[in-house]
Write an enzyme that holds these catalytic residues in place. Structure first.
Site, PDB file in Angstrom:
ATOM      1  N   LYS A 267       0.762  -1.310  -0.015  1.00 46.01           N
ATOM      2  CA  LYS A 267       0.034   0.136  -0.120  1.00 46.01           C
ATOM      3  C   LYS A 267       0.790   1.303   0.066  1.00 46.01           C
ATOM      4  CE  LYS A 267      -2.153  -1.037   3.916  1.00 46.01           C
ATOM      5  NZ  LYS A 267      -1.072  -2.193   4.361  1.00 46.01           N
TER       6      LYS A 267
ATOM      7  N   ARG B 285      -8.948   1.090   9.660  1.00 44.58           N
ATOM      8  CA  ARG B 285      -8.764  -0.124  10.107  1.00 44.58           C
ATOM      9  C   ARG B 285      -9.549  -0.914  10.896  1.00 44.58           C
ATOM     10  NH1 ARG B 285      -2.474   0.681   9.501  1.00 44.58           N
ATOM     11  NH2 ARG B 285      -1.463  -1.420   9.707  1.00 44.58           N
TER      12      ARG B 285
ATOM     13  N   ARG C  54      11.635  -5.940   4.139  1.00 48.32           N
ATOM     14  CA  ARG C  54      11.318  -4.434   4.069  1.00 48.32           C
ATOM     15  C   ARG C  54      12.435  -3.804   4.959  1.00 48.32           C
ATOM     16  NH1 ARG C  54       5.354  -2.232   4.968  1.00 48.32           N
ATOM     17  NH2 ARG C  54       5.449  -3.649   6.983  1.00 48.32           N
TER      18      ARG C  54
ATOM     19  N   ARG D 245       0.101  -9.301  13.846  1.00 47.09           N
ATOM     20  CA  ARG D 245      -0.599  -8.200  12.908  1.00 47.09           C
ATOM     21  C   ARG D 245      -1.338  -8.764  11.999  1.00 47.09           C
ATOM     22  NH1 ARG D 245       4.655  -5.561  10.629  1.00 47.09           N
ATOM     23  NH2 ARG D 245       3.197  -4.030   9.525  1.00 47.09           N
TER      24      ARG D 245
ATOM     25  N   ARG E 148      12.071  -2.147  10.698  1.00 50.64           N
ATOM     26  CA  ARG E 148      10.857  -1.897  11.706  1.00 50.64           C
ATOM     27  C   ARG E 148      10.849  -3.101  12.607  1.00 50.64           C
ATOM     28  NH1 ARG E 148       5.731  -0.497   8.314  1.00 50.64           N
ATOM     29  NH2 ARG E 148       4.874  -1.087  10.127  1.00 50.64           N
TER      30      ARG E 148
END
Ligand code: ADP
Ligand code: AMP
Length: 217
Positions: free
Chosen positions: A13, A88, A127, A170, A159
């Site tokens: 996204k 969300r 990532r 998550r 992260r």
């Protein structure tokens, strides 16, 4: 143009929003980025959000709703925006709809990015993010020009919530709390489903087609 980018963590996204925000000249509003900036600055919102983010849980609705409500009052949002990572929960979607109604505005399209869990995990594992400008790379799929360094010159980081133990949490949170929004927006005739299992540029083409064609799926 007011767009919502919906989908699981790691689906791409933010990558797509960054590209389209430049092309359509509308701000990319990513609640995750806003919270990480608040955490780095140790603001009250950042301090409150930290324990939720580190555990892979959602930050409480009222905190996020206030954050977004304030952001949407900024003048750069007048021609539209891309909301990435918000709403969300159904409660957040209802709050957004109330804000928009009060301003006699509406959402033009909700892009739902779909990808299987195996690919999501690969994308999240590789990532790397820039703590200064928030740009996102992938160690193999989208590497930075110089290994470990952002184009802005800052050292890239992984992260904390991208570590495997938090990613699992998550994905469960996404399934339970966020995925009901797919049906919510589909019922409103606003949803376009995007197959995100392709390279970045191909996915961008699919997004643009959905935005321009306003085709529901
Ligand atoms: P999200 O904002 O949905 O959490 P990101 O945009 O941060 O996802 O992308 C997650 C990771 O996947 C990043 O490392 C990014 O570089 C990579 N990525 C994004 N889109 C693609 C794609 N189409 N193909 C391969 N990797 C991608
Ligand atoms: P993201 O950068 O979108 O992956 O978000 C990182 C983390 O920030 C999430 O796991 C949540 O803890 C928090 N977060 C971001 N956006 C929201 C939101 N709309 N509602 C609740 N928590 C959020």
């Amino acid at each position: 143009m007011r767009l919502i980018f919906l989908g699981p963590p790691g689906v791409g996204k933010g990558t797509q929003a960054e590209k389209l925000s430049k092309e359509y000249r509308i701000p990319h509003i990513a609640t995750g980025d806003m919270l990480r900036t608040a955490m780095a600055k140790k603001t009250p919102v950042g301090m409150e959000a930290k324990s939720y983010i580190d555990a892979g849980k959602l930050v409480p609705d009222d905190v996020i709703i206030n954050l977004v409500a304030e952001r949407l009052k900024e003048p750069d949002t007048s021609a539209g925006y891309i909301l990435d990572g918000f709403p969300r929960t159904i409660k957040q979607a209802e709050a957004l709809s109330k804000i928009l109604k009060e301003n006699r505005q509406g959402i033009d399209r909700v892009l739902y990015f779909d990808l299987n869990e195996e690919e999501l995990v690969k994308r999240i594992a590789g990532r790397r993010s820039c703590p200064a400008c928030q740009k996102v790379y992938h160690t193999s799929f989208n590497p930075p020009p110089q290994e470990g360094i952002c184009s802005c010159g800052t050292a890239l980081v992984q992260r904390k919530d991208d570590r495997p133990e938090t990613v699992k949490a998550r994905l469960v949170v996404y399934r339970n709390e966020t995925s009901p929004l797919i049906q919510h927006y589909r019922e409103q005739g606003l949803l376009s489903q995007i197959d995100a299992d392709a390279g970045v540029d191909d996915v961008t083409g699919r997004v643009k087609e959905a935005v321009l064609g306003k085709k529901s799926s």
